[in-house]
Design a protein around this motif. Structure first.
Motif, short mmCIF file in Angstrom:
data_model
loop_
_atom_site.label_atom_id
_atom_site.label_comp_id
_atom_site.label_asym_id
_atom_site.label_seq_id
_atom_site.Cartn_x
_atom_site.Cartn_y
_atom_site.Cartn_z
N PHE A 96 -4.13 7.64 7.57
CA PHE A 96 -2.98 6.86 7.40
C PHE A 96 -2.84 6.48 6.09
CE2 PHE A 96 -0.79 2.63 7.32
CZ PHE A 96 0.17 3.05 8.17
N HIS A 97 -1.43 6.63 5.56
CA HIS A 97 -1.10 6.49 4.11
C HIS A 97 -0.15 5.39 4.21
CE1 HIS A 97 -4.47 9.00 2.86
NE2 HIS A 97 -3.72 9.98 3.51
N GLU B 294 -8.80 8.94 2.54
CA GLU B 294 -9.49 7.82 2.67
C GLU B 294 -10.96 7.96 2.92
OE1 GLU B 294 -7.33 5.57 6.12
OE2 GLU B 294 -6.87 7.47 6.36
N ILE C 260 -6.72 1.52 0.15
CA ILE C 260 -5.96 0.50 0.24
C ILE C 260 -7.04 -0.68 1.49
CG2 ILE C 260 -3.79 -0.19 1.53
CD1 ILE C 260 -2.74 2.19 -0.01
N GLN C 261 -7.55 0.19 2.35
CA GLN C 261 -8.10 -0.61 3.28
C GLN C 261 -9.69 -0.86 2.71
OE1 GLN C 261 -8.73 -0.82 8.05
NE2 GLN C 261 -6.98 0.10 7.20
N ASP D 150 -7.40 6.96 -1.09
CA ASP D 150 -6.52 5.79 -0.65
C ASP D 150 -7.67 4.76 -0.41
OD1 ASP D 150 -5.29 3.90 0.62
OD2 ASP D 150 -4.22 5.50 1.86
N GLY E 141 0.89 -1.25 0.03
CA GLY E 141 0.11 -0.04 -0.31
C GLY E 141 0.80 1.43 -0.04
N ALA E 142 1.85 1.31 0.82
CA ALA E 142 2.66 2.47 0.88
C ALA E 142 3.42 2.78 -0.46
CB ALA E 142 3.76 2.22 1.95
N LYS F 18 -3.82 -4.22 0.35
CA LYS F 18 -4.29 -5.17 1.20
C LYS F 18 -5.05 -6.25 0.55
CE LYS F 18 -4.05 -2.67 5.34
NZ LYS F 18 -3.74 -1.20 5.37
C1 LIG Z 1 -2.77 -0.58 5.27
C2 LIG Z 1 -2.77 0.90 4.76
C3 LIG Z 1 -1.70 1.46 4.04
C4 LIG Z 1 -0.40 1.00 3.82
O1 LIG Z 1 -0.35 -0.09 3.35
P1 LIG Z 1 1.07 -1.13 3.44
O2 LIG Z 1 0.76 -2.25 2.60
O3 LIG Z 1 1.02 -1.46 4.94
O4 LIG Z 1 2.19 -0.37 2.88
C5 LIG Z 1 -1.91 2.79 3.26
N1 LIG Z 1 -3.24 3.39 3.39
C6 LIG Z 1 -4.37 2.73 4.08
C7 LIG Z 1 -5.52 3.35 4.16
C8 LIG Z 1 -4.04 1.52 4.80
O5 LIG Z 1 -5.03 1.05 5.36
#
Ligand SMILES: *Cc1c(COP(=O)(O)O)cnc(C)c1O
Length: 405
Positions: free
Chosen positions: A138-139, A190, A225-226, A223, A105-106, A252
């Protein structure tokens, strides 16, 4: 023979940046996990919204084994079929016209933030470089992503950090209106803040962000990712809001447990990542892409996505009942199978204690911050597992309440 290892080994050989729980899980199947001693757990954690199809899904194993026999890695000097197929799927299923693959994600966010800067640099010059992000967001954990992230504790001690980043209050349209300017190259949001406590964006906030980005010629980055890959009952959460970003990051659940991340964008934006501008050795490797392709095939069906919404209802009913019996939660919120239960004020700071008790009772849960219990189970968790997990959680909550009288 393999040397035996246990939880004490962690202190002897690992960098102490994590503080893992006392047990060591060794096997998983569906939404059940077993530890070294053979004790069984119901998994409501899902690897932090990663194992969207549970553990050891037979079709993911088959895909991985098949691809392992064909081709593991090439480098990006050559392209490969699984990467092209996955990119095609992602473009077909979303607003995106171009895809960049990363391994986490990062890294996907790092690519998104760099691209946003480069796009503005190409079209408007270097003064248009400011990124607006939200407090408590959180990113990721690279230096750029902790700097864009809105939690100063993750940046502390690692400065000097990248500059040109502003933070505004989440869901505060007026704050965004005041912060944005012609120097802004991107606004990053997010759709549901995950790590900071499962806090959904309001539709108004996302719509306002969209129109302010349009009027200031800035890119809107979501973002996801979650929140992505079916977690909220749509393939991506933006589809619940009807607000389309210019760049979206996903990771994720995309690999169902196999590491992969991706940045999705429109074609005009993609042009700014010209040849040689960015890259990754492993990004888009055949193993990860093949697995992710199967993950998307399995998750992006009306049946599965509707079932996510039904399972949300099932969890909500259980949680409501639990909270009537043992009123420890101030509120339970979230969408689909991204659920956060915030402890009442008198229990604030004690989420980890409850997590630990839940584990002792045989159910794995997560926390998001100090006050929120987070549930991000497999999207196909069987109803029986929800039932069993909730009765174990109920026992934990009873103990938690007794001990915190
Ligand atoms: C988990 C997460 C990240 C980071 O992902 P990684 O795979 O741990 O680098 C970035 N943004 C959000 C919203 C997340 O939940």
């Amino acid at each position: 023979m393999q040397a035996s290892v246990n939880r004490e080994t962690f202190e002897q050989v690992m960098v102490p940046n994590y503080s893992p729980l006392p047990i060591i899980p060794v096997k998983g199947k569906g939404s059940r996990v077993w530890d070294q001693s053979g004790k069984e757990y119901v998994d409501f954690a899902g690897g932090i919204a990663v194992n969207a199809l549970g553990h050891c899904h037979p079709q993911l194993i088959a895909t991985l084994q098949q691809q392992a026999k064909n081709l593991w890695h090439l480098s990006n000097v050559w392209t490969n079929e699984p990467a092209l197929r996955l990119a095609q799927q992602l473009c077909d299923k979303t607003f995106a016209e171009r895809v960049y693959f990363a391994n986490s994600g990062a890294e996907a966010n790092e690519a998104a933030f760099k691209l946003a800067r480069k796009f503005a640099y190409d079209h408007s010059g270097e003064t248009k470089h400011e990124i607006i992000s939200c407090l408590n967001s959180f990113h990721g954990r690279t230096l750029f992503t902790v700097s864009v992230g809105g939690q100063p504790k993750y940046k502390e001690g690692f400065e000097p950090a990248p500059k040109g980043i502003q933070h505004i209050e989440f869901n505060n349209c007026q704050a965004l209106r005041e912060a944005i300017s012609d120097k802004t190259c991107a606004v990053v949001i997010e759709p549901i803040q995950g790590e900071s406590g499962i806090i959904p964006a309001t539709a108004d906030f996302l719509q306002t962000a969209r129109s302010l980005c349009d009027s200031h010629n800035a890119l809107l980055i979501f973002d996801e990712i979650q929140t992505g890959v079916g977690r909220t009952g749509k393939l991506y959460a933006y589809q619940n809001y009807g607000v389309t970003p210019d760049i979206l990051t996903t990771a994720k659940a995309l690999g169902g447990g196999f590491p992969i991340g991706a940045m999705l964008c429109r074609k005009t934006v993609a042009q700014s990542f010209g040849i040689g501008s960015h890259g990754s050795t492993y990004g888009g490797n055949p193993l990860a892409c093949a697995v992710a392709s199967t993950v998307l095939d399995l998750i992006d069906t009306p049946e599965l996505l509707n079932a996510v919404k039904q399972k949300h209802e099932t969890f909500s009913q259980h949680l409501e009942r639990l909270n009537k019996q043992y009123p420890i939660f101030h509120e339970c919120r979230g969408q689909g199978l991204l659920i956060g239960c915030e402890l009442k004020e008198k229990f604030h700071g004690k989420a980890r204690q409850l997590l630990q008790m839940a584990q002792e009772e045989g159910v794995m849960v997560l926390i998001a911050g100090l006050n929120v219990i987070r549930l991000t189970p497999s999207l196909i968790i069987p109803d029986q597992d929800i039932e069993d997990g909730m009765s174990r959680l109920t026992r934990a909550v009873k103990r938690f309440q007794d001990e915190n009288q």
